[in-house]
Design an enzyme around this catalytic site. Structure first.
Site, mmCIF file in Angstrom:
data_model
loop_
_atom_site.group_PDB
_atom_site.id
_atom_site.type_symbol
_atom_site.label_atom_id
_atom_site.label_comp_id
_atom_site.label_asym_id
_atom_site.label_seq_id
_atom_site.Cartn_x
_atom_site.Cartn_y
_atom_site.Cartn_z
ATOM 1 N N HIS A 159 0.814 -1.221 0.000
ATOM 2 C CA HIS A 159 0.000 0.000 0.000
ATOM 3 C C HIS A 159 0.844 1.267 0.000
ATOM 4 C CE1 HIS A 159 -3.484 -2.470 0.516
ATOM 5 N NE2 HIS A 159 -3.094 -2.922 1.681
ATOM 6 N N CYS A 167 4.113 17.280 -2.748
ATOM 7 C CA CYS A 167 3.110 18.338 -2.813
ATOM 8 C C CYS A 167 2.475 18.318 -4.209
ATOM 9 C CB CYS A 167 3.753 19.696 -2.554
ATOM 10 S SG CYS A 167 2.597 21.077 -2.742
ATOM 11 N N CYS A 170 3.411 22.099 -6.003
ATOM 12 C CA CYS A 170 4.771 22.431 -6.468
ATOM 13 C C CYS A 170 5.607 21.193 -6.771
ATOM 14 C CB CYS A 170 5.485 23.299 -5.430
ATOM 15 S SG CYS A 170 5.899 22.409 -3.907
#
Length: 198
Positions: A159, A167, A170
């Site tokens: 998993h 992020c 960005c």
């Protein structure tokens, strides 16, 4: 005649009862028995291990799917989350602020518990050091196998893990520690507390 399968409630009760009965001593005794059997074999070959939540809950990592556990709490608080996998599905994460908050809350719970590897994790490391561990498949995302020093080349994280995060705005990669610190302050992404994922 075939035995009738246990109803889910009864099965859960038996599992819970057995889990409650397991003590550190019983876990140690089981590991000692496995070690004896391995040493009795002339050539035990490569051992493949599959682990799940049980190896980590004894370290203090909160259980995710059990009755009354973390998922039930998240589902009650954030109705957009209907199934356990919804918390980790990117499309659902992007769909609403509640879905994002649910993810960050789960991440905080899983990452801030300060869990350390258990005797079972150290046993797996010993198997690797002795050249006996062929592969470790884990459902856990808590990185306790990594903390115990089990090599990444032998570990398959079914998993994924919280080793790092990226992020969505960005595309900057953050370590687990950076992510935990930022999410515990309510900040999400690169724009801080008011960030929304687009």
């Amino acid at each position: 005649p075939m035995e009738r399968p246990l109803w889910p409630e009864k099965r859960r009760a038996l599992v819970k009862q057995r889990s409650a009965a397991l003590s550190h001593g019983e876990n140690m005794q089981s590991i000692v028995e496995v070690m004896k059997r391995l040493y009795e074999q002339k050539d035990p070959g490569g051992i493949v291990v599959v682990t799940g939540a049980g190896i980590s809950t004894s370290a203090g990592v909160p259980a995710f799917r059990g009755a009354g556990q973390l998922f039930d709490q998240i589902k009650a608080k954030y109705p957009v989350i209907e199934q356990p996998q919804d918390v980790f599905t990117i499309e659902i994460f992007k769909s609403s602020k509640d879905a994002q908050m649910a993810f960050y809350e789960v991440a905080r719970e899983l990452l801030s518990c300060g869990a350390q590897p258990t005797i079972a994790h150290w046993f797996l490391r010993m198997l690797e050091e002795k050249g006996l561990l062929k592969r470790l498949y884990t459902q856990n995302i808590d990185m306790l196998e990594h903390k115990a020093g089990i090599s990444d080349k032998r570990t398959i994280q079914a998993h994924g893990s919280f080793e790092s995060s990226v992020c969505l705005r960005c595309e900057e990669t953050k370590t687990c520690a950076e992510f935990t610190k930022k999410s515990s302050n309510g900040a999400r992404g690169c724009a801080g507390a008011n960030a929304e994922v687009s």
